[in-house]
Motif scaffolding. Structure first.
Motif, short mmCIF file in Angstrom:
data_model
loop_
_atom_site.label_atom_id
_atom_site.label_comp_id
_atom_site.label_asym_id
_atom_site.label_seq_id
_atom_site.Cartn_x
_atom_site.Cartn_y
_atom_site.Cartn_z
N UNK A 159 0.86 -1.19 0.00
CA UNK A 159 0.00 0.00 0.00
C UNK A 159 0.89 1.23 0.00
N UNK A 160 0.56 2.18 -0.86
CA UNK A 160 1.31 3.43 -0.95
C UNK A 160 0.38 4.60 -0.69
N UNK A 161 0.95 5.75 -0.40
CA UNK A 161 0.15 6.94 -0.11
C UNK A 161 -0.68 7.36 -1.33
N UNK A 162 -0.14 7.15 -2.52
CA UNK A 162 -0.86 7.57 -3.72
C UNK A 162 -1.96 6.60 -4.13
N UNK A 163 -2.03 5.44 -3.48
CA UNK A 163 -3.10 4.48 -3.77
C UNK A 163 -4.43 5.00 -3.24
N UNK A 164 -5.51 4.52 -3.80
CA UNK A 164 -6.82 4.90 -3.29
C UNK A 164 -6.96 4.42 -1.85
N UNK A 165 -7.68 5.17 -1.05
CA UNK A 165 -7.78 4.89 0.39
C UNK A 165 -8.71 3.73 0.69
N UNK A 166 -9.59 3.40 -0.25
CA UNK A 166 -10.59 2.34 -0.02
C UNK A 166 -10.67 1.44 -1.24
N UNK A 167 -11.33 0.31 -1.08
CA UNK A 167 -11.73 -0.50 -2.23
C UNK A 167 -13.16 -0.98 -2.02
N UNK A 168 -13.84 -1.19 -3.12
CA UNK A 168 -15.26 -1.49 -3.08
C UNK A 168 -15.49 -2.99 -3.22
N UNK A 169 -16.31 -3.53 -2.32
CA UNK A 169 -16.74 -4.92 -2.40
C UNK A 169 -18.26 -4.94 -2.23
N UNK A 170 -18.97 -5.40 -3.26
CA UNK A 170 -20.44 -5.42 -3.24
C UNK A 170 -21.02 -4.05 -2.88
N UNK A 171 -20.43 -3.02 -3.51
CA UNK A 171 -20.87 -1.63 -3.36
C UNK A 171 -20.65 -1.07 -1.94
N UNK A 172 -19.82 -1.72 -1.16
CA UNK A 172 -19.43 -1.20 0.16
C UNK A 172 -17.97 -0.81 0.09
N UNK A 173 -17.64 0.41 0.55
CA UNK A 173 -16.26 0.88 0.55
C UNK A 173 -15.57 0.48 1.85
N UNK A 174 -14.42 -0.17 1.71
CA UNK A 174 -13.64 -0.60 2.87
C UNK A 174 -12.29 0.11 2.86
N UNK A 175 -11.95 0.69 3.97
CA UNK A 175 -10.69 1.42 4.10
C UNK A 175 -9.51 0.45 4.12
N UNK A 176 -8.45 0.83 3.43
CA UNK A 176 -7.26 -0.02 3.35
C UNK A 176 -6.29 0.27 4.50
N UNK A 177 -5.66 -0.78 5.00
CA UNK A 177 -4.56 -0.68 5.94
C UNK A 177 -3.36 -1.43 5.35
N UNK A 178 -2.20 -1.18 5.90
CA UNK A 178 -0.96 -1.80 5.40
C UNK A 178 -0.38 -2.72 6.46
N UNK A 179 -0.09 -3.96 6.05
CA UNK A 179 0.52 -4.93 6.96
C UNK A 179 1.93 -5.27 6.47
#
Length: 267
Positions: A159-179
């Motif tokens: 995950x990078x800072x320029x990546x989108x902050x969320x991704x959509x699954x079944x029209x629900x936006x989920x915030x990304x974290x980095x592991x």
């Protein structure tokens, strides 16, 4: 800000803990299953000129939180996690989730993780900061449902800072974290995990990355990747046995550490 996490396995190992704090210049010490003498540890840290203070985790007996920061406020304290706020800017969620050693509890663990994420979201709004660190004994691998699922920690391997902050699954936006713990899996560098168990079953990696740090996208610019490590030695002794596995007389887990630039608490 140097952070150390260690599941101490209820052993009497204050000397090892103090040596790690001194050797790695630790600012935030987080422990699971800590049952040694607190006064003794405090004295040892004082003698090393590393005067960490234990902060309130009342309601979460599984976690002990020590720090040299004066401005630390407790957030929600639950059976499986303790949330601490450093300088009203940085949220540190310390976790010790339950194990699958006695049967699959992934569904229950995912439910607790979802509760944690809800609490973090509310707290981020309250303090107007999304600088969040999740650290602890998660008791599953980085690719487990709780760690990787979008409706869990959503801890991605890249995950990078320029990546989108969320991704959509079944029209629900989920915030990304980095592991970043994904980068320590396998034998390119030793050790290949934080916990070792050779079970008599067909599906067993033997090495497990149970102890992890997961960070929000907003922490990434301050995260020092080269600082992330699984620790196998300290001033007192090696933390591994002759087979190079965690020495269970000290702890059945290796500790982990990471470093976040100080600016995370001031910007």
């Amino acid at each position: 800000m140097r952070i150390l996490f260690w599941n101490t396995n209820r052993n009497k190992i204050n000397q090892y803990i103090a040596d790690l704090v001194r050797d790695y210049n630790i600012d935030v010490l987080i422990m699971a299953e800590y049952e040694d003498e607190r006064d003794e540890l405090e004295s040892l840290l004082q003698s090393y000129n590393k005067p960490l203070v234990e902060y309130n985790t009342l309601g979460c007996n599984r976690i002990s939180f020590w720090s040299n920061y004066a401005d630390v406020e407790p957030g929600i304290q639950d059976t499986y996690y303790s949330i601490q706020i450093i300088r009203r800017k940085c949220i540190v969620c310390c976790t010790h989730l339950f194990t699958d050693l006695h049967g699959d509890r992934s569904e229950e663990r995912l439910a607790i993780i979802q509760q944690i994420m809800q609490e973090i979201k509310k707290l981020e709004v309250e303090i107007n900061s999304k600088k969040t660190i999740i650290i602890g004994d998660l008791n599953e691998m980085p690719y487990g449902r709780g760690c990787l699922n979008a409706n869990g920690f959503h801890g991605l391997p890249a995950l990078k800072m320029e990546d989108s902050a969320t991704r959509s699954v079944n029209n629900i936006e989920y915030r990304k974290f980095y592991n970043p713990m994904w980068n320590l899996l396998g034998d390119f560098s030793y050790p290949p995990g934080t916990y070792y168990l050779n079970q008599a079953k067909l599906n067993s990696p033997m090495w497990y990355m149970l102890d992890q740090v997961i960070i929000s996208q907003e922490i990434i610019p301050y995260f020092r990747k080269e600082s992330l490590k699984i620790i196998t030695t300290c001033g007192s002794a090696d933390l591994m046995d002759k087979s190079m596995h965690p020495n269970k007389e000290i702890s059945d887990h290796f500790p982990i550490m990471c470093e976040i630039d100080e600016e995370v608490n001031t910007i």
